[in-house]
Design an enzyme around this catalytic site. Structure first.
Site, mmCIF file in Angstrom:
data_model
loop_
_atom_site.group_PDB
_atom_site.id
_atom_site.type_symbol
_atom_site.label_atom_id
_atom_site.label_comp_id
_atom_site.label_asym_id
_atom_site.label_seq_id
_atom_site.Cartn_x
_atom_site.Cartn_y
_atom_site.Cartn_z
ATOM 1 N N LEU A 44 1.017 -24.700 -5.791
ATOM 2 C CA LEU A 44 -0.069 -24.827 -6.613
ATOM 3 C C LEU A 44 0.689 -25.547 -7.894
ATOM 4 C CD1 LEU A 44 -3.344 -24.399 -7.042
ATOM 5 C CD2 LEU A 44 -2.899 -22.298 -8.425
ATOM 6 N N ASP A 45 -0.271 -26.628 -8.328
ATOM 7 C CA ASP A 45 0.637 -27.574 -9.205
ATOM 8 C C ASP A 45 0.865 -26.891 -10.580
ATOM 9 O OD1 ASP A 45 0.813 -29.788 -7.447
ATOM 10 O OD2 ASP A 45 -1.225 -30.105 -8.048
ATOM 11 N N ARG A 46 1.896 -27.229 -11.128
ATOM 12 C CA ARG A 46 2.264 -26.334 -12.714
ATOM 13 C C ARG A 46 1.171 -26.525 -13.516
ATOM 14 N NH1 ARG A 46 6.995 -28.621 -16.313
ATOM 15 N NH2 ARG A 46 6.373 -27.762 -18.133
#
Length: 182
Positions: A44-46
């Site tokens: 999950l992207d930052r």
């Protein structure tokens, strides 16, 4: 077999160590999950928030992440602009990205889901309206939902993964986790 549901806060890397630039301290999963030998089933992207699954079961991890199993992932996206039926239909049919055509998504406009406050808050422009859409996809390309929304002129201001398969964020505050039965 261990399966952990974690509500990943904004600005946290979806890995246990940070191999970034020396001197930059970025938050990682190790600051939240004290359970040994579990690994993320997907990323999950930052700059995204929401549900991450962590497990010590390699077969389950593969079942969740492998595109051929088409595990559904549902996102709540706050987008800039008001979603038109035409834009939603484009997402429902699939959109062309640089890495090819996406599978059709399940998409609907929704009321503000009344989520927790994001820290830091999203940028708000008084002259540009925004709305929320719910997007369910069955593949997991890099930054896919953000890119799909941008392709139909609905840039994401905030993106929260609400569910993966049968598991959801329900009842988990940002930074909280719980172990569940499979």
């Amino acid at each position: 077999m261990t399966l952990i549901l974690f509500n990943k806060p904004f600005d946290v890397l979806s890995q246990f160590t940070d191999k970034g630039t020396e001197g930059t301290e970025r938050a990682t999963l190790s600051q939240y999950i004290p359970v040994p030998n579990v690994y993320p089933a997907g990323r999950l992207d930052r700059d995204s928030e929401g549900l991450m699954l962590l497990t010590d079961d390699g077969r389950l991890q593969m079942r969740i992440t492998e595109p051929r199993y088409k595990t559904k992932k549902t996102y709540l996206a706050q987008v800039e602009g008001i979603a038109t039926e035409e834009a939603l239909d484009q997402l429902r049919r699939g959109v062309m990205l640089k890495d090819g055509m996406t599978r059709p998504a399940e998409v609907e406009m929704i009321e503000d889901p009344q989520l927790w406050e994001r820290v830091p808050p999203i940028r708000v422009r008084k002259t540009v309206p925004d709305c929320w859409i719910k997007v369910t996809i069955s593949e997991g390309r890099n930054r896919q939902v953000r890119r799909m929304c941008a392709a139909v002129n609905l840039p994401c201001l905030r993106l929260v993964r609400w569910s993966v398969g049968m598991w959801s964020l329900d009842g988990l505050a940002p930074g909280e986790w719980k172990e569940v039965e499979r």
